[in-house]
Design an enzyme around this catalytic site. Sequence first.
Site, PDB file in Angstrom:
ATOM      1  N   LYS A 184       0.878  -1.179   0.000  1.00  0.00           N
ATOM      2  CA  LYS A 184       0.000   0.000   0.000  1.00  0.00           C
ATOM      3  C   LYS A 184       0.913   1.226   0.000  1.00  0.00           C
ATOM      4  CE  LYS A 184      -3.073   3.187   0.898  1.00  0.00           C
ATOM      5  NZ  LYS A 184      -2.097   4.298   1.107  1.00  0.00           N
ATOM      6  N   GLU A 392       8.526  16.769  15.028  1.00  0.00           N
ATOM      7  CA  GLU A 392       9.067  16.571  13.695  1.00  0.00           C
ATOM      8  C   GLU A 392       8.358  17.487  12.707  1.00  0.00           C
ATOM      9  OE1 GLU A 392      10.383  12.778  11.009  1.00  0.00           O
ATOM     10  OE2 GLU A 392       8.341  12.738  11.795  1.00  0.00           O
TER      11      GLU A 392
END
Length: 487
Positions: A184, A392
Amino acid sequence: MTTAPQGLFIGGAWTEPDHGHYEVINPATEQAVGLAPEASREQVYAAAAAAREAFPAWSRSRPEERAAILDRAADLMHRDFAANAALARAESGATTGTARSMQVAVGAARFRRYAKGALEPVEEAISPQINEAGPMGRAGVFGAVAVRQPVGVVTCITSYNNPWANPAGKVAPALAMGNTVVVKPAPQDPLSVYRMAEALAEAGVPPGVVNVVTGSGPEAGEAAVDSPDVDMVSFTGSTSVGQRIAEVCGRGMKRQLMELGGKGAAVVLDDADLDAAVAGIGTTFSFYSGQICTAPTRVLVQRGSHDALIEKLVAYAGRLAVGDPAAPGTVVGPVISAAHRDRVESYVELGRKEGARVVTGGERPSHLDRGFYVAPTLLADCTNDMRVVREEIFGPVVVVVPFDDEEEGIALANDSDYGLIDYVWSGDVARAFRVARQLRAGGVGVNTIGRNMEAPFGGFKRSGVGRDVGSYALHAYSELQAIVWPG
């Protein structure tokens, strides 16, 4: 460039998607690259069922057969190298050099590496054990061997920042060990993964061994995780999504390999070669616009070198050509999408509000009227409690925090939710190794951002679960079985 509407790859056949197609957008031009298929949940389940059906024969196939197929696939990826690199550049926004050398070339090299990996021994002898007579039976000498067996059906959910190397790093070792896979890809740049599937099909991979499904929303990924036919999930992406996947895997006792977020600390000691440190730290600006989990985005510099390092980083950023990734000389291309550009910009604005000083960057490049560009940005006067230091950002943004002595630098580096790869720069190698051993990270670069591609890769803390790369990937996609016999 634009490509024809893409079909799903299920059970060895190209299949029309139940939910039509969605546009894949070139981040540099904001134009459509092609149409990717929208799989239904039922189609994803069908892909997993096809992988389950193919598993017994593939897992029992000769290692030499698996190696030959992986080798042929690598040959075919090289045969179509120019077209593969052009597609990767168009859908990911990587520069030509990055698309060629770090995406397609590395992807093919990983198939080549695991063609050899398929031939690595899977049995390890264990020292005999002398057992006295007792409830477990007669006295005797018992031999044992540890055998690595394939896990089964592996769902590989890949990241958008490298549509060749990241999928190859999952698919190739999984296949080498005798697993079957459902891939995927990330919704932003999935077309390259279908080119990889085409190469594998042409190389002779049996139907159902490799399946590729896509979707622009969460449905396809959720189905690829919760399918009862799936035994393991290998995921690269954000920590928040990784946590949700882990919860589903936990309920089904599915094996996991998680490579999640990072906020790499670059500890620059007062005896460091600052030019070398800047060349390493600057890759946050120059390599794929900072969209890489291993980037040294969090610079911790000993106070005596602070001002000089800031000055050199500003000069470095100023020399970087920002623009069309297809143009010769471009170093910094766009980020992956408008939404992600907005996210990166919101962090820069948050940094301002938190008290950080924008030394360079902080605005969209004025010479570009289209594309999802973010100028290389340096934030100084930061403290370790700021969100821009702790979270992040995944863009060309570097934050700088000063420290006074070595112990404080180590403490600041470890005061993070993440622990993927940290870095140490020092002119004293013994000192650098002493600091490195105290950092809570899965990897540490000493005076380099380079990696040894046979060394284990993975993170501490919220940066992931498990290790791969080199032979460690073969272990990651296998189960250990102990076989014991009386001597």
